[in-house]
Design a protein around this motif. Structure first.
Motif, short mmCIF file in Angstrom:
data_model
loop_
_atom_site.label_atom_id
_atom_site.label_comp_id
_atom_site.label_asym_id
_atom_site.label_seq_id
_atom_site.Cartn_x
_atom_site.Cartn_y
_atom_site.Cartn_z
N ILE A 1 9.95 -2.23 13.31
CA ILE A 1 10.16 -2.33 14.73
C ILE A 1 8.87 -1.58 15.41
CG2 ILE A 1 11.44 -1.13 16.72
CD1 ILE A 1 13.97 -1.82 14.83
N ALA A 2 8.38 -0.55 14.64
CA ALA A 2 7.24 0.55 15.00
C ALA A 2 6.05 -0.63 15.15
CB ALA A 2 7.35 1.64 14.58
N ILE A 3 6.01 -1.38 13.88
CA ILE A 3 4.81 -2.28 14.07
C ILE A 3 4.90 -3.25 14.91
CG2 ILE A 3 3.56 -3.79 12.22
CD1 ILE A 3 4.64 -2.25 10.05
N LEU B 1 0.81 -1.02 0.21
CA LEU B 1 0.11 0.01 0.03
C LEU B 1 0.72 1.41 0.25
CD1 LEU B 1 -2.87 -0.76 2.49
CD2 LEU B 1 -3.00 -0.37 -0.06
N GLY B 2 2.04 1.18 0.78
CA GLY B 2 2.90 2.42 0.67
C GLY B 2 3.34 2.66 -0.31
N MET B 3 3.85 1.73 -1.15
CA MET B 3 4.44 2.01 -2.58
C MET B 3 3.28 2.41 -3.32
SD MET B 3 7.05 2.11 -4.34
CE MET B 3 8.54 0.94 -3.52
N VAL B 4 2.24 2.15 -3.35
CA VAL B 4 0.91 2.76 -4.15
C VAL B 4 0.97 4.31 -3.89
CG1 VAL B 4 -1.27 2.75 -4.69
CG2 VAL B 4 0.02 0.55 -4.76
N ILE B 5 0.80 4.58 -2.49
CA ILE B 5 0.73 5.85 -2.11
C ILE B 5 1.74 6.66 -2.48
CG2 ILE B 5 0.66 7.17 0.08
CD1 ILE B 5 -1.83 5.91 -0.32
N ARG C 1 -1.24 8.99 9.53
CA ARG C 1 -0.05 9.52 10.54
C ARG C 1 -0.46 10.27 11.47
NH1 ARG C 1 5.32 11.56 8.11
NH2 ARG C 1 3.88 13.32 7.29
N GLY C 2 -1.70 11.00 11.29
CA GLY C 2 -2.05 12.00 12.36
C GLY C 2 -2.87 11.38 13.47
N LEU C 3 -3.44 10.34 13.23
CA LEU C 3 -4.27 9.73 14.42
C LEU C 3 -3.55 8.78 15.15
CD1 LEU C 3 -7.72 8.52 12.35
CD2 LEU C 3 -7.19 10.49 13.84
N PRO C 4 -4.04 8.70 16.45
CA PRO C 4 -3.31 7.74 17.35
C PRO C 4 -3.58 6.31 17.01
CG PRO C 4 -4.64 9.47 18.59
CD PRO C 4 -4.96 9.45 16.98
N ALA C 5 -2.73 5.63 17.02
CA ALA C 5 -2.77 3.92 16.47
C ALA C 5 -4.00 3.44 17.05
CB ALA C 5 -1.49 3.29 17.03
N ILE C 6 -4.14 3.60 18.61
CA ILE C 6 -5.18 3.09 19.00
C ILE C 6 -6.63 3.30 18.44
CG2 ILE C 6 -5.51 4.83 21.04
CD1 ILE C 6 -5.87 0.93 21.61
N ALA D 1 -5.95 -2.62 10.29
CA ALA D 1 -5.83 -1.50 10.80
C ALA D 1 -4.09 -0.98 10.86
CB ALA D 1 -6.53 -1.34 12.15
N LEU D 2 -3.41 -1.83 11.25
CA LEU D 2 -1.92 -1.66 11.62
C LEU D 2 -1.49 -1.74 10.16
CD1 LEU D 2 -0.76 -4.57 14.15
CD2 LEU D 2 -0.74 -2.09 14.52
N SER D 3 -1.95 -2.12 9.04
CA SER D 3 -1.14 -2.01 7.74
C SER D 3 -1.55 -0.77 7.35
CB SER D 3 -2.07 -3.01 6.74
OG SER D 3 -2.01 -4.42 7.29
N LEU D 4 -2.87 -0.14 7.65
CA LEU D 4 -3.47 1.34 7.03
C LEU D 4 -2.12 2.37 7.73
CD1 LEU D 4 -6.97 1.14 7.14
CD2 LEU D 4 -5.40 0.70 5.20
N ILE D 5 -2.05 2.21 9.01
CA ILE D 5 -1.11 3.08 9.69
C ILE D 5 0.25 2.88 9.04
CG2 ILE D 5 0.02 3.47 11.96
CD1 ILE D 5 -2.53 2.21 13.29
N ALA D 6 0.80 1.58 8.99
CA ALA D 6 2.09 1.51 8.48
C ALA D 6 2.38 1.94 7.13
CB ALA D 6 2.30 -0.14 8.39
N SER D 7 1.17 2.06 6.24
CA SER D 7 1.26 2.33 4.84
C SER D 7 1.41 3.81 4.78
CB SER D 7 0.19 1.57 4.05
OG SER D 7 -1.01 2.55 4.37
N ALA D 8 0.76 4.56 5.71
CA ALA D 8 1.05 6.02 5.59
C ALA D 8 2.58 6.43 5.90
CB ALA D 8 0.11 6.70 6.93
N TYR D 9 3.14 5.64 6.94
CA TYR D 9 4.51 6.06 7.14
C TYR D 9 5.48 5.60 5.97
CZ TYR D 9 3.36 7.50 11.88
OH TYR D 9 2.95 7.93 13.00
N MET D 10 5.37 4.14 5.53
CA MET D 10 6.11 3.62 4.45
C MET D 10 5.93 4.54 3.37
SD MET D 10 6.13 -0.26 5.07
CE MET D 10 6.73 -1.04 6.57
#
Lengths: 256, 264
Positions: B167-169, B46-50, B73-78, B107-116
């Motif tokens: 590591i963050a994930i 997803l991150g590559m697409v973004i 990236r802006g929302l808290p992960a929880i 959910a973790l993937s979506l968060i990760a993809s924004a950073y990646m």
């Protein structure tokens, strides 16, 4: 590893360069016109050198011809085709461009640098592309360095790989954008020799250069540009020995 | 030395640690790794697409990529995990059954993809413009040039940042427990937490923490190693040599006749 060349490269291999004709070419970056109404004819198999100070639009001109930057107005004809009506990718296959800073692909070997576009653009098989690439490298005197990466080659060798890469596409015109400006002084001659050799073997060449000696000896036509315009054009004799415009005289008095 | 005894009993009760060890290894570690690796793989794709959208010339690709990145990236992960995990529960039930596990991964993937996406974008944009131009000048399409030349170089440059993201994930995967996991789906934190509640002792959580460190610390050092190697390169120093060597070699090797004698 060594490669033997399947094509005769010394005297037997001639190129069939095409003509190139620019009419009223005008180019702009945003609102700023950097090339103004440039007209220029390069006959098939001849060499035209473009000289002039930095910022005079020489490089922009080359980028307009192969449409890395789209011209604003005017026309470009390659052989019998309207270059601005062709698909850019098709046009670029027919015009080779060699850059000042080589722009080789750093994680590919010399051979793969040449072979990449052969496979991707010309659709050659891996084997066929490697064969052609090896032949081209041999042609520029680098057969023995085929498996070196760019960072393990000198500037002169890198530039010759870049020339081989452009030649591999069988272009009808070769353009050089200050191809020797970034080289060790001792390696300049080797690259210029190679370019002179291409010219002699019938390639149509459009050469932006600061090497006045090269322009004088090799060019059929020399074009002096300043402030985005062609100030004066003619044979090397006319330009270097009998310059007409004060601007060109001034330029020559500074560089020669 | 009462206080020392207290500390040891509270945090380092060996029996409590040893008791939870098999569960941490067999259930917790496995689930933590499964969740993290899935989230990383999906996040990379997803991150590559973004990233590719984000550097497009077309505004209608660029803007959605920007908004997507800003939101996740802006929302808290929880918060993201709860919204996705509970909001799409019914939808997920039809696809994957009652377990919230897949939604946690999503959910973790979506968060990760924004950073990646940002990492990839920075890497791709750090590749010299001349690389793309060289490809285009040879007649390659934009897509081919990106795929074969520009993107691979960009990705290589950001490998350390990608490992950091992994590591963050791994750490964020502990938040999935909020969705309520089945016993066999519990990751490291939840296994430790359950045991801590059961025994009234924090030692199982400390043990879970050690498991996290066993994953993250070696990776951190791997990143540093990569980073160093990329910065200094693998090149060894070479003794000075004469420029004439190459001129000589050129003259011997050259199959092209010397037609142009001097450049002065």
């Amino acid at each position: 590893m060594t490669y033997t060349s399947p094509v005769p490269v010394t005297d037997g291999h001639f190129y069939e360069g095409s003509s190139l004709e620019l009419q009223g070419l005008t180019m702009a970056y945003g609102d700023i016109e950097v090339l103004k109404d440039v007209s220029l004819t390069v006959a098939p198999g001849t060499t035209t050198c473009i000289i002039g100070p930095s910022g005079s639009g020489k490089s922009t001109l080359l980028r307009g011809v192969n449409r890395l930057h789209e011209p604003k107005s005017g026309s470009v004809r390659l052989a019998d085709d309207d270059a601005l009506a062709l698909k850019p990718d098709v046009l670029r296959r027919r015009i080779g461009l060699v850059f000042q800073h080589f722009n080789l692909f750093p994680d590919h070997t010399a051979l793969d640098n040449v072979a990449l576009a052969l496979r991707n653009v010309k659709g050659m098989s891996k084997k066929e592309a490697a064969r052609v690439a090896a032949a081209r490298l041999d042609e520029v005197g680098l057969a023995e360095r085929a498996d070196h990466r760019p960072r393990d080659l000198s500037g002169g060798q890198q530039q010759r790989v870049a020339i081989a890469r452009a030649l591999a596409m069988d272009p009808e015109v070769m353009m050089f954008d200050e191809a020797t400006s970034a080289l060790d002084p001792e390696l300049v001659k080797g690259v210029l020799n190679l370019m002179a050799n291409l010219a002699q073997r019938g390639m149509t060449m459009l050469v932006v250069t600061h090497e006045m000696g090269f322009a004088r000896k090799v060019a059929d036509q020399v074009v002096f540009m300043d402030e985005g315009r062609v100030v004066e054009a003619g044979t090397p004799d006319q330009i270097f020995d009998h310059p007409e415009s004060p601007r060109l005289r001034r330029f020559l008095s500074e560089v020669l | 030395m009462d206080w020392l005894d207290n500390i040891i009993k509270t945090f380092f009760d060996f029996d409590a640690m040893w008791q939870v060890f098999p569960q941490l290894l067999g259930v917790g570690l496995v689930n933590t790794l499964v969740i993290s690796i899935w989230a990383t793989v999906i996040g990379i794709v997803l991150g590559m697409v973004i990233a590719i959208m984000g550097i497009s010339k077309t505004r209608w690709l660029r803007i959605p990529a920007r908004v997507y990145t800003d939101i996740f990236r802006g929302l808290p992960a929880i918060l993201t995990i709860l919204l996705i995990g509970q909001g799409f529960a019914r939808f997920s039930q039809q696809l994957f059954g009652p377990s919230p596990y897949p939604l946690g991964i999503l959910a973790l993937s979506l968060i990760a993809s924004a950073y990646m996406g940002e990492i990839f974008r920075a890497g791709i944009q750090s590749v010299e413009r001349g690389q793309l131009e060289a490809c285009r000048a040879l007649g390659m399409s934009y897509g081919s040039a990106m795929r074969l030349v520009v993107v691979p170089q960009g990705v290589r440059r950001v490998l350390p940042a990608l490992v950091n993201q992994f590591i963050a994930i791994v750490k964020d995967s502990s938040l999935v427990y909020f969705l309520g996991l089945l016993v066999s789906e519990r990751e490291l934190f939840r296994v430790g937490q359950d045991a801590a509640v059961l025994t009234g002792n924090l030692s199982p959580l400390v043990m879970a923490g050690l498991f996290y460190l066993v994953i993250t610390v070696p990776l951190t050092h791997l990143v540093n190693y990569f980073d160093n190697r990329f910065r200094t390169g693998r090149r060894k120093a070479t003794p000075p040599k004469s420029g004439l060597d190459e001129v000589e070699e050129q003259n011997q090797n050259s199959t092209t006749a010397m037609t142009y004698g001097s450049n002065t």
